[in-house]
Design a protein around this motif. Structure first.
Motif, PDB file in Angstrom:
ATOM      1  N   GLU A  88       3.868  53.019 -23.192  1.00  0.00           N
ATOM      2  CA  GLU A  88       4.958  52.065 -23.302  1.00  0.00           C
ATOM      3  C   GLU A  88       6.138  52.729 -24.017  1.00  0.00           C
ATOM      4  OE1 GLU A  88       5.650  47.431 -24.756  1.00  0.00           O
ATOM      5  OE2 GLU A  88       3.836  48.520 -25.336  1.00  0.00           O
ATOM      6  N   SER A  89       7.350  52.413 -23.595  1.00  0.00           N
ATOM      7  CA  SER A  89       8.585  52.938 -24.189  1.00  0.00           C
ATOM      8  C   SER A  89       8.678  54.449 -24.086  1.00  0.00           C
ATOM      9  CB  SER A  89       8.719  52.511 -25.662  1.00  0.00           C
ATOM     10  OG  SER A  89       8.760  51.106 -25.767  1.00  0.00           O
ATOM     11  N   ASN A  90       8.067  55.026 -23.059  1.00  0.00           N
ATOM     12  CA  ASN A  90       8.200  56.457 -22.818  1.00  0.00           C
ATOM     13  C   ASN A  90       9.285  56.659 -21.761  1.00  0.00           C
ATOM     14  OD1 ASN A  90       7.799  59.124 -21.637  1.00  0.00           O
ATOM     15  ND2 ASN A  90       5.929  59.218 -22.850  1.00  0.00           N
ATOM     16  N   PRO A 148      -2.004  60.141 -23.008  1.00  0.00           N
ATOM     17  CA  PRO A 148      -0.696  60.574 -23.528  1.00  0.00           C
ATOM     18  C   PRO A 148       0.353  60.744 -22.426  1.00  0.00           C
ATOM     19  CG  PRO A 148      -2.178  62.449 -23.381  1.00  0.00           C
ATOM     20  CD  PRO A 148      -2.988  61.246 -22.979  1.00  0.00           C
ATOM     21  N   GLY A 149       1.569  60.289 -22.709  1.00  0.00           N
ATOM     22  CA  GLY A 149       2.670  60.418 -21.774  1.00  0.00           C
ATOM     23  C   GLY A 149       2.389  59.732 -20.452  1.00  0.00           C
ATOM     24  N   ARG A 182      -3.680  61.880 -14.506  1.00  0.00           N
ATOM     25  CA  ARG A 182      -3.866  62.822 -15.616  1.00  0.00           C
ATOM     26  C   ARG A 182      -4.231  62.023 -16.857  1.00  0.00           C
ATOM     27  NH1 ARG A 182       1.177  65.935 -18.201  1.00  0.00           N
ATOM     28  NH2 ARG A 182       1.470  63.831 -19.026  1.00  0.00           N
ATOM     29  N   SER A 183      -5.406  62.278 -17.395  1.00  0.00           N
ATOM     30  CA  SER A 183      -5.866  61.498 -18.546  1.00  0.00           C
ATOM     31  C   SER A 183      -5.827  62.254 -19.860  1.00  0.00           C
ATOM     32  CB  SER A 183      -7.301  61.012 -18.299  1.00  0.00           C
ATOM     33  OG  SER A 183      -8.174  62.126 -18.080  1.00  0.00           O
ATOM     34  N   ASP A 184      -5.799  63.593 -19.803  1.00  0.00           N
ATOM     35  CA  ASP A 184      -5.898  64.375 -21.036  1.00  0.00           C
ATOM     36  C   ASP A 184      -4.633  65.149 -21.384  1.00  0.00           C
ATOM     37  OD1 ASP A 184      -5.929  66.218 -19.024  1.00  0.00           O
ATOM     38  OD2 ASP A 184      -7.805  67.191 -19.605  1.00  0.00           O
ATOM     39  N   GLY A 185      -3.570  65.000 -20.592  1.00  0.00           N
ATOM     40  CA  GLY A 185      -2.330  65.708 -20.883  1.00  0.00           C
ATOM     41  C   GLY A 185      -2.351  67.167 -20.479  1.00  0.00           C
TER      42      GLY A 185
END
Length: 369
Positions: A207-209, A235-236, A253-256
């Motif tokens: 959120e808010s990215n 993340p992201g 993508r779950s781990d960045g």
């Protein structure tokens, strides 16, 4: 080599640069641009490190502008300029000048920076924090051909994107846009492999990215389909799902670091999609000094025209509604390969009050020179 100057002037700083180059045995200037970094004391170390790392790809004269706020009323009326000149190994692949401005001189940073610019070389200004609302009309921004901000560093990133759209001028860019370059490349390559019609898109991320919002706006602007914005733990960016008549296309993508690309009728494949450091993002922005029309078009699309996540009942109700067909532009319009498709945009019950493209206010454009 480091040279400290207290209560100095731009003329003395230039002399110190010449002296430093001669002392290390490199009197010639082999830099390609001037990078002006505007930051505060808290973030100066990280910003300078990123600029030095980026200088290995783009040798430059880096001018770090730090405006020091005096605590006492008397101190705020006393002007002073302190500088630290770095050349050789201490300055990456160029040379660095750290400028600390006190008192009234902090309101006229452009008068300090102007005599230190490399002659006949492009100028890039990067605000690592606290970017002005209108970078092109900022006194420092007016000196540059390229103006780099970072919406992610703002207190309210989504509101920052709205401000960037209102004040956009050719030459403006955002590190939040550079963060999604690998995602855009991967999605463009995936769409080159299918010929199905794209029906809708869902983009999920923190959120808010601002990078998530920009990717959603880019897809909506390029494809002319409905794009829903979903919230995840990060993340992201975490996932993009494109619904097509031939089946869904997903990039998850779950781990960045590593992502999974799934195409209809093909086995899933693992692709590298690592989150990059600030120095890599900055180096990417320094590779091109011309206006980024794709970024401008995505930014102008507007955050408020993205749809929110729908419940299952809402999706079923929306699917039952007749939907007019809309033409689709290619998502790879700026790449050698092109994607041609037509799609229909499903109605979103939660977006009934959102303005249509025709109702959106015009975006400020640069005056022709």
């Amino acid at each position: 080599m480091k040279i400290d100057l207290t209560d100095t002037t731009a003329s003395k700083i230039n002399k110190a640069l010449v002296k430093g180059r001669r002392a290390i045995g490199t009197p010639a200037v082999g830099m390609v641009l001037t990078l002006v970094v505007v930051t505060d004391e808290e973030n100066a170390y990280d910003a300078l490190k990123a600029a030095n790392d980026a200088s290995h790809e783009h040798p430059s004269r880096t001018l770090v502008v730090i405006k020091r706020v005096s605590r006492s009323p008397r101190g705020r009326t006393q002007s002073r300029l302190d500088a630290e000149v770095r050349v050789g190994a201490d300055a990456g692949s160029g040379e660095t000048v750290i400028l600390r401005l006190y008192g009234e001189v902090s309101d006229h940073a452009q008068s300090v920076v102007l005599p230190l610019l490399l002659p006949d070389a492009p100028v890039v200004v990067w605000w690592s924090v606290d970017a002005p609302r209108d970078p092109a009309n900022d006194p420092l921004g007016a000196l540059s051909q390229r103006r780099v901000t970072d919406s992610y560093a703002a207190e309210k990133p989504v509101d920052e994107l709205r401000s960037r759209a209102e004040s956009y001028e050719p030459g403006d860019t955002d590190l939040a846009w550079a963060r999604i370059t690998p995602w855009r490349s991967m999605l463009a390559a995936a769409l080159d492999q299918v010929s199905s019609e794209i029906v809708s898109v869902e983009v999920a991320g923190e959120e808010s990215n601002p990078s998530v919002e920009l990717l959603a706006m880019w897809l909506a602007d390029r494809l002319h389909v409905h794009v829903r914005r979903a919230v995840s733990a990060g993340p992201g960016l975490t996932q993009v799902r494109l619904e097509t008549t031939g089946g869904p296309i997903t990039l998850h993508r779950s781990d960045g670091a590593m992502a999974t690309l799934a195409l209809p009728g093909q086995p899933d494949r693992a692709v590298a999609l690592k989150r990059r450091e600030t120095s890599e993002l900055l180096a990417e922005e320094l590779r091109r000094l011309d206006p980024d029309d794709t970024y401008a078009s995505a930014l102008r699309f507007g955050v408020d025209r993205l749809g929110g996540i729908q419940s299952a009942a809402e999706r079923a109700e929306a699917a039952a509604q007749p939907v007019p067909a809309l033409p689709v532009r290619s998502v790879t319009e700026t790449t050698p390969a092109s994607v041609t498709a037509s799609a229909s945009a499903p109605a979103d019950q939660g977006d009934a009050d959102r303005p249509t493209p025709a109702k959106m206010p015009p975006v400020k454009k640069a005056d022709p020179q």
